[in-house]
Design a protein around this motif. Structure first.
Motif, PDB file in Angstrom:
ATOM      1  N   GLN A  10       0.856  -1.168  -0.115  1.00  0.00           N
ATOM      2  CA  GLN A  10       0.050   0.102   0.012  1.00  0.00           C
ATOM      3  C   GLN A  10       0.851   1.165  -0.066  1.00  0.00           C
ATOM      4  OE1 GLN A  10      -2.338   1.621   3.443  1.00  0.00           O
ATOM      5  NE2 GLN A  10      -4.071   0.929   2.314  1.00  0.00           N
ATOM      6  N   HIS A 230       4.439  -1.223   8.589  1.00  0.00           N
ATOM      7  CA  HIS A 230       4.201   0.143   7.617  1.00  0.00           C
ATOM      8  C   HIS A 230       5.312   1.065   7.934  1.00  0.00           C
ATOM      9  CE1 HIS A 230      -0.591  -0.603   7.656  1.00  0.00           C
ATOM     10  NE2 HIS A 230       0.101  -1.548   7.283  1.00  0.00           N
ATOM     11  N   ALA A 250       3.056  -1.715   3.913  1.00  0.00           N
ATOM     12  CA  ALA A 250       2.921  -0.298   3.411  1.00  0.00           C
ATOM     13  C   ALA A 250       3.954   0.852   3.302  1.00  0.00           C
ATOM     14  CB  ALA A 250       1.731   0.292   4.363  1.00  0.00           C
TER      15      ALA A 250
END
Length: 266
Positions: A10, A230, A250
């Protein structure tokens, strides 16, 4: 990188497309959506009259033409300031429109995401320490509730996640909204973190890119402990490549368009 691996990462626009437009402005977030970002990252602070606004620093001095602490100013005070002129306006004529560079409330950002025409997630960072203690989390959950975002069926269904360097903040969120994903942000590697454990209430690990560069094996430890990873703030091509190679979930970046291009998605 395999095609599947590239598409599973992401890409999160840090403070919007903040390399191209002034951070935390409507201009930056509109640009990020246009560029194809999967999610938008924002910092939130509470004004003196109880509004959540997207401002990173404790004071407005760096990113506006005003002075003072966000917590000591009312929304009307902030609305009178220019949050765009500190960045070179010659780069984009859009910044001359005050509606795109005035203070951005979280409510307005939620409206923008709701009208995006596609799924765009939000990564909302609560800033600490703050004079308002748990009121930031309380107001945040109230606002998310108004948009139907505070109680997803499960963490994987959620279009919003809450991030913080404060374990206490995440604990408050987790207790009040147990299905809302929470990200524990990390600036330095500490002995307590080395085995991949996170504080109670944190579901996702949020190491800075410096940690990932210096301790690349840490990503695998976090994954073995069951935590998605992330990474912030990833701007350089070699760091994007490193994160992709390590299998992070991410990448948080000031340059969403460039990262999406490098991952073969544009």
């Amino acid at each position: 990188m395999t095609q599947a691996r590239q598409h599973s990462i992401q890409v999160v626009a840090h403070r919007g497309a903040s390399e191209d437009a002034p951070e935390h402005t409507l201009a930056a977030y509109r640009k990020a959506i246009e560029d194809g970002a999967d999610a938008l990252e924002c910092d939130v602070r509470l004004t003196a009259d109880g509004h959540l606004v997207c401002v990173h620093d404790r004071r407005v001095n760096r990113t506006s033409n005003g002075r003072g602490a966000v917590s000591a100013l009312e929304l009307a005070d902030l609305a009178a300031l220019d949050f765009g002129s500190w960045k070179d306006a010659a780069e984009s004529p859009d910044w001359k429109d005050p509606s795109l560079t005035s203070v951005l409330t979280l409510e307005r950002l939620l409206e923008l995401v709701a009208d995006a025409g596609r799924r765009v997630e939000l990564a909302i960072e609560t800033k600490h320490p703050t004079r308002w203690a748990g009121q930031v989390e309380e107001r945040l959950l109230q606002l998310l509730g108004r948009f139907g975002l505070s109680a997803p069926a499960s963490p994987t269904d959620s279009a919003v996640r809450v991030m913080s360097f404060s374990a206490r903040s995440l604990s408050r969120i987790s207790a009040a909204a147990p299905t809302l994903p929470t990200v524990y942000l990390m600036q330095f590697m500490t002995p307590r973190m080395r085995d991949g454990r996170l504080p109670a209430g944190a579901r996702i690990a949020g190491p800075g890119i410096r940690i990932v560069r210096n301790h690349p094996s840490y990503v695998a430890k976090l994954h073995r402990a069951g935590h998605p990873v992330h990474v912030w703030t990833v701007n350089e091509p070699e760091d994007v490549e490193l994160c992709a190679r390590l299998g992070v979930e991410a990448i948080i970046t000031n340059r969403p368009k460039q990262v999406l291009t490098q991952l073969g998605r544009l």
